[in-house]
Structure formats: C-alpha cells, structure tokens
Scaffold this active site. Structure first.
Site, mmCIF file in Angstrom:
data_model
loop_
_atom_site.group_PDB
_atom_site.id
_atom_site.type_symbol
_atom_site.label_atom_id
_atom_site.label_comp_id
_atom_site.label_asym_id
_atom_site.label_seq_id
_atom_site.Cartn_x
_atom_site.Cartn_y
_atom_site.Cartn_z
ATOM 1 N N ARG A 118 0.847 -1.190 0.000
ATOM 2 C CA ARG A 118 0.000 0.000 0.000
ATOM 3 C C ARG A 118 0.881 1.237 0.000
ATOM 4 O O ARG A 118 2.078 1.153 0.323
ATOM 5 C CB ARG A 118 -0.832 0.069 1.296
ATOM 6 C CG ARG A 118 -1.487 -1.211 1.691
ATOM 7 C CD ARG A 118 -1.340 -1.465 3.204
ATOM 8 N NE ARG A 118 -1.750 -2.829 3.523
ATOM 9 C CZ ARG A 118 -2.992 -3.167 3.875
ATOM 10 N NH1 ARG A 118 -3.897 -2.245 4.014
ATOM 11 N NH2 ARG A 118 -3.304 -4.423 4.088
ATOM 12 N N ASP A 139 -3.297 3.946 3.755
ATOM 13 C CA ASP A 139 -3.064 2.527 4.050
ATOM 14 C C ASP A 139 -4.080 1.646 3.333
ATOM 15 O O ASP A 139 -3.946 0.423 3.337
ATOM 16 C CB ASP A 139 -3.093 2.265 5.562
ATOM 17 C CG ASP A 139 -4.342 2.819 6.229
ATOM 18 O OD1 ASP A 139 -4.581 4.035 6.117
ATOM 19 O OD2 ASP A 139 -5.080 2.046 6.853
HETATM 20 P P1 AMP Z 1 -9.003 -0.432 8.422
HETATM 21 O O1 AMP Z 1 -9.863 0.732 8.815
HETATM 22 O O2 AMP Z 1 -9.721 -1.736 8.414
HETATM 23 O O3 AMP Z 1 -8.250 -0.167 7.176
HETATM 24 O O4 AMP Z 1 -7.930 -0.602 9.606
HETATM 25 C C1 AMP Z 1 -7.026 0.407 9.990
HETATM 26 C C2 AMP Z 1 -6.035 -0.159 10.982
HETATM 27 O O5 AMP Z 1 -6.711 -0.609 12.159
HETATM 28 C C3 AMP Z 1 -5.245 -1.363 10.499
HETATM 29 O O6 AMP Z 1 -3.954 -1.229 11.023
HETATM 30 C C4 AMP Z 1 -5.983 -2.528 11.098
HETATM 31 O O7 AMP Z 1 -5.151 -3.656 11.252
HETATM 32 C C5 AMP Z 1 -6.414 -1.958 12.435
HETATM 33 N N1 AMP Z 1 -7.610 -2.625 12.980
HETATM 34 C C6 AMP Z 1 -8.885 -2.505 12.567
HETATM 35 N N2 AMP Z 1 -9.711 -3.262 13.315
HETATM 36 C C7 AMP Z 1 -8.948 -3.876 14.245
HETATM 37 C C8 AMP Z 1 -9.202 -4.799 15.323
HETATM 38 N N3 AMP Z 1 -10.428 -5.237 15.602
HETATM 39 N N4 AMP Z 1 -8.138 -5.221 16.052
HETATM 40 C C9 AMP Z 1 -6.894 -4.793 15.797
HETATM 41 N N5 AMP Z 1 -6.595 -3.939 14.803
HETATM 42 C C10 AMP Z 1 -7.599 -3.475 14.030
HETATM 43 MG MG MG Z 2 -7.128 -1.166 5.933
#
Ligand code: AMP
Ligand code: MG
Length: 503
Positions: free
Chosen positions: A193, A265
């Site tokens: 990314r 990201d």
């Molecule tokens: P996203 O919004 O899904 O792109 O996630 C953004 C960041 O938050 C990434 O680093 C994910 O790995 C982390 N993340 C999202 N949900 C969780 C969760 N339930 N536990 C741990 N990390 C999370």
């Molecule tokens: Mg993500």
C-alpha cells in the site's frame, strides 16, 4: 514483545500447498512472523470455488477440517511463513506512523493459473504486535460484506482484491453487542500500500528494496526498460501507479461506488480496490453522498474520490523522492510533473467510460452532455444504476423506466441532444441499447438488500446472502426472477444508511 510462537514451517497441515514467502524473505524488516489465534469451533460459511480453482487449490480439501483450520487462522500451512505486515498511513489526513496488520496475516503467495503471484491473506485472525487497542478479531456481518462487495466489484470488471472464504470461528466478539467472530481469506495482487512506503521511507534502508520488489511484482515491464539512470525507473514506477489509480477511481465513479475510507493505508500499489469496511453503492445520485459513520467532514464523499486519490498519490510521491533525485528540489519537480497528469488521466478514463455507458462509440463524448445528465439526475435524485439502464430502454421505445426516475419535460431536451450524438455516430438504436446494457450493470449490491442479508447471516440464516451473491456476481444478466434486485431502497429504509469501519 509477545510469547514465542511455534515455527509453522515445520507444521503438518498441507491443505494449502505451495505457498511461497518472497515478501517475508526479501523484506523481513517490514514483517513480523506471526500465527493466527485458535478458533474454538470453526465453520466454513462460504467458499469461492471458482477462485480456489484459479489458485490450483482443491475445493474439497479446503472444506475439510485441515482446510478450514488454515482458512480460520487456527493452523498455519506446512512450509509457510505467515507474517503480519507493517505499514503506516494517513487516516483522514492525519499521519499514523505505525498501523500494520492489527488483525490480519499474510499467509504467503501462490501462483495463479495466469502465472501471476498473488497474496493469500487472512483478516480477523487475532491480535498481532500491530493491534494497538484492538481485539484482533472480525465478525460475520462485515466479513461477508467484504466477500460479497469485493466479488461484485470483480464481476463488474473493476480491479480488486478477491474473497476466497469466510469462516465463522465459533467465538463471540464484542462489538455493538456480542457478535459471531469470523475470518475472511482474501487474495490480492499484493498487499503493498502507499502506507507500506510511508513506513519504509522512515526505516531508511528498506525503501529501495521495497520499491524494487513492487516494480518486479506489479510493473515488471519497467525492469526491462533501457533507463539512462536508475532513478528514471522509480519515476516511471510512480507514473505507473498514478495511471493505475486514475483508472481505478474512474471506474468507481462510473459505477456509483463509494469506497468510504480512502486512507493511504487502503490505497494499493497494484491499483486494486482494497478494504471493504464502510463502502456502499449509490442509489440516488448525489456527489456529496457519504455512508461512513466516521466521515463527518465528507472527506471521502462520492464526488471527492478523485481528489482524495490524488492527495494519496502525493503522499506516495513524497516517499520516493530520495530514489528519484539526490537534489530535493529536482525530485519534487519531477514527481510534481507526473502527479499533475493525474487529472488528465482520470478525465480520459472517465470520458471513455461515460461514452460507453451512454452508447457513444469511441471516446468522443461531449462533456457538457454528461454534465447536464448528471445535473438532472442529481436534481431528481435519480437512481445511478437504474438511470443508465432506463436510457437504453428509452432507445428501445420503452419510456416507463425513465418516467419513473425524472419528469419527462425535464429530460426531453437532453434526450434530443443525446439522440443527435448517437445519430452522428451512426449505430442503430437497438444495437446501441444492447451495447449500453453490456457495460451498465442491472444488479449491484443494494444497501438495503445487503444489510438485510447480513443481518440474517449473523443470525445463522445464509440463504439471502447466497442469493444476493449469485445475483451481484452476474451483474449484466437479466433474469425475470431477479427483478426485486434492480430497485433502490424503499422509502421505509430511510435516507441515513450508515456503514462502519474496522468491525
Ligand atoms: P481499516 O480501517 O480496516 O483499514 O484498519 C485500519 C487499521 O486498524 C489497520 O492497522 C488494522 O489492522 C487496524 N484494525 C482494525 N480493526 C482492528 C481490530 N479489531 N483489532 C486490531 N486492529 C484493528
Ligand atoms: Mg485497511
């Protein structure tokens, strides 16, 4: 850090064979070897047999206890080196220096039937060193949502990560209440990314190997170019990503797709759509449409997506400066000149797509014709997907669908101009209408239907999900028994539908 983990490379689970780990081997500084959390009672909810076949994976084996063990993250494939990947990212404009796979694992890479290397990756497989405050888990509704929407996007011909499976873990996860936990297995050209580069540039030495790896994997044609200077290759790499993303975002805009969380990201180097948390498809056309519960300022509103992508590409450019020129001003001038081409590239993809959607042969569409149609659609809250099908029906002499979308006296002058353009291009009405239907989908994942299907699935009833999946993965094939899937949400669904991140 955390307790030592067993070495999966000596494991015995061979349900997924042949995984390689070039990323972990070549770019170890960007990974942490890791293993998924044990799922107490794993059950396969959905398996993409067609995708499995393209990965040369046997569906029956994937459905077996060993297969489900791997797809749930409980056991690592023998010989594999699963890792959590490190990355940074700008989230809603603010820089987060360390995000990474907080609930995901890269199991490794497979060669698909086209000879391409693809990542096999799990989401929801438990905590990692990147979890920060998160629990590392995911739940059934959102994982099935990613499965269905990414497969719909693929069926619409838009580059995307694919979904291989969703397994319910048998564990309850705390969300808005207790919800059933789940793990999604997804397949991507890679999980590199913009955020990976933002992380790497601050680590120093790993930046150039990362760029070389990305070029070799996604833009191999650049490795063979007779470049005068090595730095030309990195500028060409930047240009290739700008082109891929300009094309991608144009396709979203032509399809009425709102990604919802276009953080750096979640912006791939390959040009694939990734991360289907808060995304949604438009019903009524509205450039200001926002569905994500956390996008208060409308940063990632439908109409802002091209600008948001260009902003992300500027952040990407910043990471490449030292590879492009040792004189900072010269490097900035070089990447800026490339970034400046984004608008033109985007416009040309969008115009070509709109020409096809409106049945105009070639790429010669008059932009005023498009803009005036969009103004009318916005004014009358016309359904995005339905409008283009209604226009094709209009050419066939069936005016009912268009009459349901906007008043005839308002659209008639536009229709006359449109017909004039079509006549100039000399194709018959029926032929044009058929060509339009081949590019304008009839079935998209409608928010109200997807919402209902996911609620049912969370309660253990998978049939509505399976049906909707079947429909949206055949977006252009009209079937009488699918007529319920063409209409926007009923009034009772309301106009404040919201989607959520990280659930
Ligand atoms: P996203 O919004 O899904 O792109 O996630 C953004 C960041 O938050 C990434 O680093 C994910 O790995 C982390 N993340 C999202 N949900 C969780 C969760 N339930 N536990 C741990 N990390 C999370
Ligand atoms: Mg993500």
């Amino acid at each position: 850090m955390m307790a030592a983990i067993p070495d999966p490379s000596v494991g015995t689970n061979t349900a997924v064979a042949g995984l390689e780990s070039t990323f972990a081997d070549e770019l170890g500084a960007l990974t942490v070897p890791w293993q998924g959390t044990h799922a107490p009672d794993p059950k396969l909810l959905v398996l993409n047999e067609q995708l499995a076949a393209t990965l040369k994976l046997d569906a029956a084996t994937l459905r077996s206890e060993d297969g489900v063990g791997i797809l749930s993250g409980s056991t690592a494939p023998a010989g594999a080196k699963p890792v959590a990947m490190a990355y940074a990212g700008h989230q809603f404009g603010g820089y987060a220096p360390l995000l990474g796979d907080g609930r995901a694992l890269l199991l490794g890479e497979l060669a698909n039937s086209d000879g391409q290397r693809v990542d096999l990756h799990l989401k929801g497989s438990g905590r990692t060193p990147f979890s920060r405050g998160g629990d590392g888990f995911a739940v059934v509704g959102p994982m099935l949502r990613e499965y269905l929407v990414s497969e719909a996007i693929h069926s619409l011909g838009i580059p995307t990560t694919r979904a291989l499976s969703v397994v319910a873990t048998g564990q309850l996860v705390r969300r808005y209440g207790a919800e059933p936990g789940a793990v999604l297995a997804r397949v991507a050209a890679s999980h590199l990314r913009v955020g990976t580069f933002e992380y790497a540039v601050r680590q120093g030495e790993v930046l150039q190997p990362l760029a070389d790896y990305a070029i070799a994997r996604h833009y191999p044609e650049l490795t063979g170019l007779p470049v005068k200077l090595e730095s030309d290759r990195y500028l060409a790499f930047f240009e290739a990503v700008v082109e891929a993303q300009a094309s991608l975002v144009a396709r979203w805009m032509l399809t009425g797709f709102v990604h919802g969380v276009m953080n750096t990201d979640n912006t791939t180097i390959s040009g694939e759509t990734i991360d289907y948390g808060p995304c949604a498809f438009l019903d009524a056309f509205d450039p200001a449409a926002v569905f994500s519960s956390i996008d208060h300022g409308g940063r990632y509103a439908f109409g802002n997506q091209p600008a948001a992508m260009k902003w992300n590409l500027a952040r990407f450019a910043e990471t490449l400066l030292t590879l492009i020129d040792t004189t900072p001003d010269d490097a900035i001038a070089a990447v800026s000149a490339v970034l400046d081409t984004f608008d033109e590239r985007y416009d040309s993809h969008y115009a070509a797509g709109m020409s096809a959607k409106l049945g105009v042969a070639g790429k010669l569409i008059d932009r005023a014709l498009v803009d005036d149609l969009l103004t009318l659609m916005e004014e009358h809250g016309a359904d995005w997907t339905g409008s283009f099908r209604a226009l094709a029906d209009e050419l066939r002499g069936n005016s009912t669908s268009l009459d349901g979308l906007m008043p005839r006296e308002r659209i008639e002058p536009w229709l006359e101009r449109w017909r004039g353009t079509l006549t100039k291009h000399g194709r018959g009405a029926a032929e044009t209408a058929d060509a339009m239907d081949r590019v304008n989908p009839l079935y998209i994942p409608r928010n109200h239907q997807l919402d209902a299907a996911l609620r049912a699935a969370t309660d253990g009833e998978l049939a509505p999900f399976e049906k909707l999946l079947e429909v949206v993965t055949h977006p252009f094939d009209r079937r009488d028994e699918w007529s319920d899937y063409t209409t926007p949400a009923p009034r009772s669904f309301g106009t404040t539908f919201q989607t959520f991140c990280g659930t």
